[in-house]
Design an enzyme around this catalytic site. Structure first.
Site, PDB file in Angstrom:
ATOM      1  N   HIS A 394      -3.884-127.840   3.196  1.00 37.48           N
ATOM      2  CA  HIS A 394      -3.406-128.764   4.309  1.00 37.48           C
ATOM      3  C   HIS A 394      -2.824-130.080   3.862  1.00 37.48           C
ATOM      4  O   HIS A 394      -1.621-130.346   3.911  1.00 37.48           O
ATOM      5  CB  HIS A 394      -4.408-129.044   5.431  1.00 37.48           C
ATOM      6  N   GLU A 395      -3.616-130.758   2.926  1.00 36.50           N
ATOM      7  CA  GLU A 395      -3.331-132.006   2.501  1.00 36.50           C
ATOM      8  C   GLU A 395      -2.309-131.987   1.219  1.00 36.50           C
ATOM      9  O   GLU A 395      -1.543-132.960   1.113  1.00 36.50           O
ATOM     10  CB  GLU A 395      -4.716-132.906   2.007  1.00 36.50           C
ATOM     11  N   HIS A 398       1.033-131.386   2.933  1.00 33.10           N
ATOM     12  CA  HIS A 398       1.690-132.862   3.010  1.00 33.10           C
ATOM     13  C   HIS A 398       2.214-133.477   1.976  1.00 33.10           C
ATOM     14  O   HIS A 398       3.403-133.885   1.824  1.00 33.10           O
ATOM     15  CB  HIS A 398       0.281-133.630   3.795  1.00 33.10           C
ATOM     16  N   HIS A 404       2.842-131.818  10.445  1.00 29.33           N
ATOM     17  CA  HIS A 404       2.086-131.183  11.251  1.00 29.33           C
ATOM     18  C   HIS A 404       2.986-130.208  12.207  1.00 29.33           C
ATOM     19  O   HIS A 404       4.096-130.350  12.768  1.00 29.33           O
ATOM     20  CB  HIS A 404       1.430-132.199  12.127  1.00 29.33           C
TER      21      HIS A 404
END
Length: 540
Positions: A394-395, A398, A404
């Site tokens: 997830h990070e 980013h 998101h």
């Protein structure tokens, strides 16, 4: 140096004062893979009869003050607001010490009434700090004007009309939703700043300052404080846009939307979108001339990692072998499913790279910037939320430039936000992203995206969801916030961002929205779409 164990206990204790430290934050974020994304238990862990955890928590709570004092001393000097807050509860300091702090405060907030013409005195400390959480922007250096290009200028009226109901004005919500939030604030204190937010910001500040000083020899305390100030200013501006100024004070924790760190440029862009360009006390050096900006990914490659070479990454010494294995697993998953490649360096290389760091804190699961930033991308992971590999994916996404899922411009066609149940101080976690910043690339909304938050994110009543799927609710609500693996949509968007041939791009940020409405092959628009929306329409 404060030990990792001390950090862990500190943040755990701070969470206890606000309910359930792990369930409250991790489950709502969707990062705690072990909590099954369901409703929270109706009793606080440790409060059950005959539970040994109760005694443990009681003993830990007794340690909070001493630990908080220790971290305050370690972070001392990095954040003048934090220093002044502590100073306000003690006797007057020596005059030389006070003058130093007063000068630092006035450099940071040059427009503050107490900084006009002379330095403030110690007995001004209350008025110096009062109001910063509600309306600090007018005291900061001016937000530079940015001439933001209108992506719909010169666009066919039919294509413009196709965005009705999708294109959302940044920060705008209905009067009914704003009233729902006001009603919540009649039942809770929406202006009180929780200690865990202060500690979280101090931990990030210290970690970042230490990293850049160690790797690049730079002292970035002032730069980071301005980033945090701009982030708070942005949160305040969003609340003002929703006519909630003076009703809600946002969380001053240094982050946006719970796990995003913003660069000053990103914050300034969004502040301009909210009409805050030029607001502030004195111009920033070099900001007198208005800048032309287009931060849409395709047209601002400064945010994109080069696809011609592997992305360098390294591990901070704070990660143990198990932590490193989680990150390697995340990187391996991205490499297996996309063309993106990474290269490990035993020590931080010169130039841009991703640096994975561990912060022992159950106050958050992970933090990252969006896209490539200078001089390096720190990715902060706590490894305390379950499924460390999924959180690292997830990070890392980013850092690759992905926002998101639940903040897409078309999100209201797929989920219902229960504005009567959100924590008003976390309003920024529910605002649809600026439609000029991010595109969908024609990828369909995915409830199972690894970039989606949990259904209970930011809930006041934690037995009720804040985000409700509009399609097949019973099946899809359990998918929200999953961190088991990348969804097909996650893979598709990374491949579109990084794995297309040169010249395969979109020339308009709304290409993705048009593609999702089957306008790519529409006979009235086919020629224009083939020329301007090649990537989103899969024409290349």
């Amino acid at each position: 140096m404060l030990s990792s164990k001390l950090f862990c206990v500190l943040f755990f204790c701070l969470g206890l004062s606000n309910g359930w430290p792990q369930f409250d934050f991790m489950n709502q974020m969707g990062f705690g893979g072990g909590f099954n994304n369901g409703p929270h238990p109706n009793s606080r862990p440790g409060s059950r009869p005959n539970s040994p955890l109760g005694d443990i928590f009681g003993n830990i709570n007794g340690m909070v003050k001493g630990i908080t004092d220790q971290i305050g001393k370690i972070a001392q000097g990095l954040d003048v607001n934090n220093d002044l807050g502590k100073m306000a509860h003690g006797p007057p300091p020596p005059q030389s010490e006070w003058v130093e702090h007063a000068r630092r405060f006035c450099r940071r907030f040059p427009g503050h009434p107490k900084c006009r013409g002379q330095l403030p005195q110690f007995n001004d400390i209350g008025s110096m700090l009062n109001g910063i959480l509600v309306d600090s922007g007018k005291w900061l250096p001016k937000v530079p004007f940015i001439n933001i290009r209108d992506p719909l200028s010169g666009i066919n009226s039919d294509l413009k009309n196709a965005l009705n109901g999708i294109q959302v004005q940044f920060g705008q919500i209905s009067q009914q939703f704003a009233n729902n939030i006001r009603n919540i604030c009649q039942q809770m204190n929406c202006k009180q700043q929780q200690q865990k937010n202060v500690q979280m910001k101090q931990a990030i500040l210290k970690q970042t300052v230490d990293f850049e000083k160690k790797v690049f020899g730079n002292n970035v305390a002032d730069k980071m404080n301005l980033r945090f100030d701009r982030t708070l200013q942005l949160k305040q501006a969003l609340l003002e846009k929703a006519q909630l100024k003076g009703v809600v004070a946002p969380e001053d924790n240094g982050v946006f939307d719970k796990d995003l760190l913003l660069t000053e440029t990103q914050a300034n862009f969004m502040l301009n979108e909210l009409g805050k360009g030029g607001e502030g006390a004195i111009p920033m050096p070099g900001s007198a001339k208005a800048k032309r900006a287009s931060i849409f990914f395709e047209q601002n490659l400064i945010q994109k990692w080069p696809s011609t070479s592997p992305i360098p990454y390294t591990f901070d010494s704070s990660l143990d072998n198990l932590d490193q294995n989680d990150v390697r697993g995340a990187i391996s998953e991205i490499e297996q499913k996309t063309c993106i490649r990474f290269k490990y360096f035993a020590s931080p290389p010169k130039g841009n790279h991703i640096n994975y760091q561990k912060v022992n804190s159950p106050s958050f699961c992970g933090l990252s910037y969006i896209g490539r930033v200078e001089p390096a991308n720190p990715v902060y992971l706590s490894f305390q939320c379950g499924n460390g590999r999924g959180i690292a994916v997830h990070e890392t996404m980013h850092a690759l430039g992905v926002n998101h899922q639940h903040l897409r411009m078309d999100r209201d066609k797929h989920i219902k936000v229960d504005w009567s149940n959100i924590n008003p101080q976390q309003y920024d976690a529910f605002v649809v992203a600026d439609s000029k910043l991010y595109t969908t690339y024609g990828v369909k909304y995915a409830y199972d995206s690894i970039m989606h938050y949990n259904a209970y994110t930011g809930a006041v009543n934690i037995a009720k969801p804040t985000m409700i799927p509009l399609v097949n609710q019973q099946a899809n609500i359990g998918l929200l916030g999953q961190r088991a693996k990348m969804s097909n949509a996650d893979v598709e968007i990374l491949n579109k961002m990084y794995c297309k041939s040169a010249g395969c791009d979109d020339k308009n940020v709304y290409c993705g929205a048009w593609a999702l409405q089957d306008l790519c092959n529409n006979p009235n628009h086919n020629v224009w779409m083939r020329s301007n929306c090649r990537k989103s329409c899969n024409f290349c």
